[in-house]
Enzyme design. Structure first.
Site, mmCIF file in Angstrom:
data_model
loop_
_atom_site.group_PDB
_atom_site.id
_atom_site.type_symbol
_atom_site.label_atom_id
_atom_site.label_comp_id
_atom_site.label_asym_id
_atom_site.label_seq_id
_atom_site.Cartn_x
_atom_site.Cartn_y
_atom_site.Cartn_z
ATOM 1 N N GLU A 81 28.220 -28.846 -16.463
ATOM 2 C CA GLU A 81 27.164 -28.500 -15.607
ATOM 3 C C GLU A 81 26.700 -29.129 -14.328
ATOM 4 O O GLU A 81 27.238 -30.238 -14.246
ATOM 5 C CB GLU A 81 25.811 -29.108 -16.463
ATOM 6 C CG GLU A 81 25.496 -28.455 -17.918
ATOM 7 C CD GLU A 81 24.239 -28.759 -18.585
ATOM 8 O OE1 GLU A 81 23.342 -29.339 -18.165
ATOM 9 O OE2 GLU A 81 24.030 -28.599 -19.711
ATOM 10 N N GLU A 107 24.767 -33.172 -24.109
ATOM 11 C CA GLU A 107 24.296 -34.511 -23.502
ATOM 12 C C GLU A 107 23.776 -35.560 -24.614
ATOM 13 O O GLU A 107 22.747 -35.810 -24.670
ATOM 14 C CB GLU A 107 23.205 -33.925 -22.630
ATOM 15 C CG GLU A 107 23.594 -33.540 -21.418
ATOM 16 C CD GLU A 107 22.666 -33.035 -20.197
ATOM 17 O OE1 GLU A 107 22.964 -33.149 -19.121
ATOM 18 O OE2 GLU A 107 21.327 -33.242 -20.635
#
Length: 470
Positions: free
Chosen positions: A363, A175
């Site tokens: 995710e 991320e």
């Protein structure tokens, strides 16, 4: 009703975990302190210094460090063909700037990858998942110092050479766009760091990512290496063109990272942002060429919720760290995150149209409070519904023509929540007996969703339930 929603035969099914949220043993076998170790209450709280550091729940986490054979066996029982996990940088280079790696750390991951191989589970490794050696923050000002490019690529080269025969799927930074919202976690800067300092640190990280992509291609020619974005898709709050432009700006904040890592250059909208905000990025000779020569092989991303953007000042709500204007058409999770399965299909199409690269959902999951019944069961139908509906939309995106490599849920076993460092926010198919105060014997317990996911994988998605609304 149930319909045929089967996924491609080579689709990778599994789950995703992070070293700092599952391993524990935070100083075992020569490991150094990481930035994550300095956040005992999660990334939404101020970090501590080494002298101030207090014990936190992540110090033990769920003890995956010792219990990995049991946990990997449970993943295999569910039918996993892939496990996304991270290597703790501080297990390999405890302070980050050593010339030689810590052999005990290397040997630990030797055992992890051997265990996965014994169960025919493909390892999918993130090099830096929300942690870095804290000594690099103390001694070098984190990614604000260009020297970290050298330190990170030394680490990357070390693990590529060590695990080149056992790991063929890699990610650079988890991320990576989160640095704009949590700079200590992302780039090792103080939370009140200026935009100038944050973007300079991000530049160093992007150059390191590009060099790492090149290293991976050189050392492991048959490997694939991708980037990883927090897929924070923002819708316009209304059809007012001003709201559409606001959503465009909101999305550009995170797409900027994907643009650089895929297209190899700073996009024009970001150069304008730098001009308008008096931000000047210091680049060394060769940086432009490095970025241009290192396009990632695929785009991976997390997806939990969507948001809305408005040109008008409105009250915002936080979902997965990033705040957005509430969407009146969507329900919320127990933690206030908007539940938007169709947003996943929209995001997949959006990213495919922009990059024309294979995609990987690394995710996706629902954090919720689970209760054990008097019969010792966990009936988590809410989790099953969330995952079912998102997988149905992922399959719709494949029908739209998107090349989707795989799907790894977050996290397949209960782990310490990153944002708040609590155990009560549970994502897993496997319950771990530990509470927010650290009580419990760490016993593993299969939830109802364990058997649901097992059937989904067994049938290649054929058991998913599709409603007429889908």
């Amino acid at each position: 009703m149930t319909t045929n929603t089967q996924f491609p035969h080579d689709f990778l099914w599994g789950g995703a975990i992070a070293a700092n949220q599952v391993e524990g043993s935070y100083l075992t076998d020569g490991k150094g302190l990481s930035t994550s170790d300095m956040l005992p209450n999660g990334i939404l709280s101020p970090h501590q210094t080494r002298a101030e550091r207090t014990a936190g729940i992540k110090d033990l986490a769920i003890d995956f460090y010792h219990r990995y054979p049991e946990d990997i066996a449970l993943f295999k029982e569910m039918g996993f063909t892939c496990l996304r996990l991270s290597i703790a940088w501080t297990r390999i280079f405890p302070n980050g700037d050593e010339l030689e790696p810590n052999q005990a750390g290397l040997e630990y991951y030797d055992k992890i990858f051997a265990e996965l191989a014994a169960h025919n589970i493909t390892p999918f490794v993130t090099l830096s998942h929300y942690e870095m050696p804290y000594a690099l923050v103390e001694n070098y000002n984190g990614w604000g110092n260009r020297k970290l490019i050298e330190f990170f690529t030394r680490y990357a080269r070390t693990v590529f050479e060590r695990y080149k025969d056992s790991v063929k799927l890699w990610l650079t930074f988890n991320e990576i766009n989160m640095s704009l919202h949590a700079p200590f976690t992302g780039v090792g800067l103080q939370e009140d760091a200026s935009e100038q300092a944050i973007f300079q640190a991000i530049h160093h990280q992007l150059v390191a990512s590009a060099q790492t992509v090149q290293l991976c291609h050189e050392i492991i020619p048959d490997a694939k290496i991708g980037n990883m974005l927090l897929g924070a898709l923002a819708y316009p709050h209304t059809c007012n063109p001003d709201d559409v432009i606001a959503a465009m700006h909101e999305n550009n904040q995170w797409l900027f990272f994907g643009d650089v890592q895929t297209r190899g250059r700073y996009p024009g909208y970001m150069l304008r942002y730098f001009r308008d905000n008096n931000i000047s990025i210091e680049m060394e000779q060769g940086d432009v060429d490095t970025l241009a020569a290192a396009s990632v092989d695929f785009i991976s991303f997390s997806y939990y919720a969507s948001g809305c953007a408005s040109a008008r000042e409105q009250e915002k709500e936080v979902g997965n760290i990033i705040a957005g204007v509430p969407n009146p058409y969507l329900e919320k999770s127990q933690w206030g995150w908007l539940i938007d399965p169709k947003g996943l299909r929209i995001l997949l199409n959006f990213l495919h149209d922009r990059y024309q690269k294979p995609l990987f959902i690394v995710e996706n999951g629902l954090g919720a409070r689970d209760e054990i019944t008097a019969d010792g069961e966990i009936i988590d139908d809410y989790r099953i519904a969330y995952l079912n509906d998102h997988l149905v939309q992922a399959r719709e995106a494949i029908e739209d023509g998107i090349e989707l490599m795989g799907y790894t849920t977050w996290g397949p076993i209960d782990l310490v929540a990153n944002s708040t460092a609590e155990m009560s926010k549970r994502y897993g198919f496997i319950h771990v007996d530990r509470d927010n105060e650290g009580n419990g014997d760490l016993t593993r317990l299969r939830k109802k969703s364990f058997y649901w996911y097992q059937e989904v994988i067994k049938t290649q998605g054929g058991s998913l339930t599709v409603t007429s609304a889908d």
